[in-house]
Design an enzyme around this catalytic site. Structure first.
Site, PDB file in Angstrom:
ATOM      1  N   GLY A  21       0.627  -1.446   0.580  1.00 55.93           N
ATOM      2  CA  GLY A  21      -0.429  -0.141  -0.120  1.00 55.93           C
ATOM      3  C   GLY A  21       0.730   1.205   0.191  1.00 55.93           C
ATOM      4  O   GLY A  21       2.183   1.196  -0.356  1.00 55.93           O
ATOM      5  N   GLU A  63       3.691   6.088  -8.383  1.00 47.40           N
ATOM      6  CA  GLU A  63       2.950   5.720  -9.488  1.00 47.40           C
ATOM      7  C   GLU A  63       4.195   4.485  -9.542  1.00 47.40           C
ATOM      8  O   GLU A  63       4.532   3.931 -11.047  1.00 47.40           O
ATOM      9  CB  GLU A  63       4.279   6.910 -10.673  1.00 47.40           C
ATOM     10  CG  GLU A  63       3.229   7.960 -10.680  1.00 47.40           C
ATOM     11  CD  GLU A  63       1.906   7.433 -11.643  1.00 47.40           C
ATOM     12  OE1 GLU A  63       2.710   7.106 -12.418  1.00 47.40           O
ATOM     13  OE2 GLU A  63       1.450   8.371 -11.308  1.00 47.40           O
ATOM     14  N   HIS A 113       3.965   1.638  -8.328  1.00 42.11           N
ATOM     15  CA  HIS A 113       2.872   0.295  -7.986  1.00 42.11           C
ATOM     16  C   HIS A 113       2.164   0.633  -8.862  1.00 42.11           C
ATOM     17  O   HIS A 113       1.996  -0.510  -9.953  1.00 42.11           O
ATOM     18  CB  HIS A 113       2.355   0.794  -6.618  1.00 42.11           C
ATOM     19  CG  HIS A 113       3.258   0.854  -5.280  1.00 42.11           C
ATOM     20  ND1 HIS A 113       3.255   1.300  -4.663  1.00 42.11           N
ATOM     21  CD2 HIS A 113       3.561  -0.643  -5.043  1.00 42.11           C
ATOM     22  CE1 HIS A 113       3.983   1.053  -3.501  1.00 42.11           C
ATOM     23  NE2 HIS A 113       4.314   0.204  -3.024  1.00 42.11           N
ATOM     24  N   GLY A 143       8.614  -4.917  -8.561  1.00 38.38           N
ATOM     25  CA  GLY A 143       9.715  -3.532  -9.125  1.00 38.38           C
ATOM     26  C   GLY A 143      10.998  -4.214  -8.398  1.00 38.38           C
ATOM     27  O   GLY A 143      11.427  -4.931  -7.980  1.00 38.38           O
ATOM     28  N   ASP A 191      13.299  -2.975  -5.761  1.00 39.19           N
ATOM     29  CA  ASP A 191      13.529  -4.439  -5.118  1.00 39.19           C
ATOM     30  C   ASP A 191      14.121  -5.488  -5.194  1.00 39.19           C
ATOM     31  O   ASP A 191      13.627  -6.597  -5.334  1.00 39.19           O
ATOM     32  CB  ASP A 191      12.175  -4.830  -3.893  1.00 39.19           C
ATOM     33  CG  ASP A 191      11.442  -3.734  -3.129  1.00 39.19           C
ATOM     34  OD1 ASP A 191      11.919  -3.119  -2.809  1.00 39.19           O
ATOM     35  OD2 ASP A 191      10.800  -2.503  -4.438  1.00 39.19           O
TER      36      ASP A 191
HETATM   37  P1  AMP Z   1       6.273  -2.469  -1.691  1.00 39.84           P
HETATM   38  O1  AMP Z   1       4.594  -2.234  -1.425  1.00 39.84           O
HETATM   39  O2  AMP Z   1       6.671  -2.046  -1.147  1.00 39.84           O
HETATM   40  O3  AMP Z   1       6.265  -4.113  -1.008  1.00 39.84           O
HETATM   41  O4  AMP Z   1       5.688  -2.562  -3.581  1.00 39.84           O
HETATM   42  C1  AMP Z   1       5.157  -3.128  -4.170  1.00 39.84           C
HETATM   43  C2  AMP Z   1       5.939  -3.655  -5.312  1.00 39.84           C
HETATM   44  O5  AMP Z   1       5.791  -2.666  -5.889  1.00 39.84           O
HETATM   45  C3  AMP Z   1       7.400  -4.446  -5.021  1.00 39.84           C
HETATM   46  O6  AMP Z   1       7.205  -5.322  -6.661  1.00 39.84           O
HETATM   47  C4  AMP Z   1       7.951  -3.152  -5.850  1.00 39.84           C
HETATM   48  O7  AMP Z   1       9.081  -3.418  -5.733  1.00 39.84           O
HETATM   49  C5  AMP Z   1       7.791  -2.469  -6.722  1.00 39.84           C
HETATM   50  N1  AMP Z   1       7.748  -0.916  -6.599  1.00 39.84           N
HETATM   51  C6  AMP Z   1       7.968   0.361  -5.550  1.00 39.84           C
HETATM   52  N2  AMP Z   1       8.872   0.974  -6.118  1.00 39.84           N
HETATM   53  C7  AMP Z   1       8.814   0.598  -6.998  1.00 39.84           C
HETATM   54  C8  AMP Z   1       9.176   1.746  -7.983  1.00 39.84           C
HETATM   55  N3  AMP Z   1       9.497   2.659  -7.623  1.00 39.84           N
HETATM   56  N4  AMP Z   1       8.861   0.903  -9.108  1.00 39.84           N
HETATM   57  C9  AMP Z   1       9.282   0.247  -9.479  1.00 39.84           C
HETATM   58  N5  AMP Z   1       8.551  -0.536  -9.189  1.00 39.84           N
HETATM   59  C10 AMP Z   1       8.198   0.274  -7.570  1.00 39.84           C
END
Ligand code: AMP
Length: 289
Positions: A32, A36, A38, A148, A151
């Site tokens: 959550g 952009e 996500h 993404g 990570d």
């Molecule tokens: P999180 O909510 O941080 O667990 O991220 C959820 C998904 O979004 C994961 O696969 C992340 O790698 C991806 N994500 C987070 N930040 C970015 C970003 N700046 N660019 C691309 N994907 C992202």
């Protein structure tokens, strides 16, 4: 119409219904506080699948004792508005007691991958990531799941788990989305003050330096890391957790750069821990005779 589902029995029923009509499911797992980055995953999932499911779950198992589980930003209403606008069909938003019911004690261990890089400093983190992603895959049964590159270690762990456990899902990794200055978007950027946001640009500057050194023919990774360290340490609020140039599958540190190696770092800006990475490439010189 976006439907928000919180109970395991309801998501199971929903997926059963979708599968009956042979719809393909694209899945984007998130914690959550959407941005952009996500949404780039969501848009790709929307393009490639009949139905799109997004999970929003701040997973306690991937946070260490002294980490930011409590403060982690939670913006469900706004997230749902954004997802509805992107044409997402289902948001799965369980609470922790729904996902980890009494007696839960299963773990997913990725030997050799989970204790490197971020895993060295965050023991147990990748077990927490692997177990929640596996549980979500079992519930959502996606055809394609989107992650993404931001990570990086997480993508390596998930791809390995999917291959090792023969999980029937295609994993797609999409590029890191950055702001106009190059700072990788992250939900944790919300912790940064305006000054810290400027300081945080040292991450991308250091990564760019690595690529520019490779462009000039530098192959020794120690030399590249030292130059990157200079950039980071010149920024007052920054402390280095690690900087490393690694093989993109084994996460082993390299001594000499190969095309496709990943230069990855974790840096604290004040109290906020940020990660970033780029894939290094060699520019091919094409000679026209
Ligand atoms: P999180 O909510 O941080 O667990 O991220 C959820 C998904 O979004 C994961 O696969 C992340 O790698 C991806 N994500 C987070 N930040 C970015 C970003 N700046 N660019 C691309 N994907 C992202």
């Amino acid at each position: 119409m976006l439907s928000v589902i919180t109970a395991i029995k309801d998501i199971k029923q929903c997926i059963k219904t979708l599968k009956k009509t042979q719809r393909t499911i694209g899945f984007v797992p998130t914690m959550g506080a959407l941005h952009e980055g996500h949404l780039s995953l969501v848009r790709q999932a929307r393009k490639e699948n009949d139905k799109v499911v997004v999970s929003i779950f701040v997973n306690p198992l991937q946070f260490g004792k002294n980490e930011d589980l409590k403060q982690y930003p939670r913006t469900l209403d706004n997230d749902c508005k954004l997802l509805s606008h992107e044409g997402v069909d289902v948001v799965f938003h369980p609470d922790a007691s729904e996902m980890y019911q009494d007696g839960f004690c299963t773990s997913v261990i990725l030997e050799r991958l989970e204790d490197k890089l971020c895993g060295k400093l965050r023991p147990g983190h990748f077990r927490g990531v692997a177990v929640i992603v596996l549980k979500l895959f079992n519930l959502i049964k996606p055809d394609i799941a989107y992650f993404g590159q931001k990570d990086f270690q997480q993508t390596v762990v998930i791809k390995r788990m999917v291959s090792d456990l023969h999980i029937d899902v295609t994993v797609k990794i999409l590029p890191t989305i950055r702001d106009e200055d190059g700072l990788a978007l992250s939900s944790r950027n919300a912790y940064l003050s305006e000054t810290e946001k400027k300081d945080a640009l040292c991450l991308f500057n250091a990564l760019r330096k690595a690529q520019s050194l490779v462009n000039t023919g530098v192959e020794n990774t120690e030399e590249i890391v030292q130059e990157m360290e200079k950039i980071i340490t010149s920024c007052q609020s920054a402390t280095i957790d690690y900087i490393s140039i690694v093989n993109p599958e084994t996460l082993e540190a390299e001594q000499k750069v190969h095309s496709g190696n990943v230069v990855t770092l974790a840096i604290r800006i004040g109290k906020t821990r940020l990660i970033d990475n780029i894939i290094l490439f060699f520019i091919m010189a094409v000679l026209f005779m």
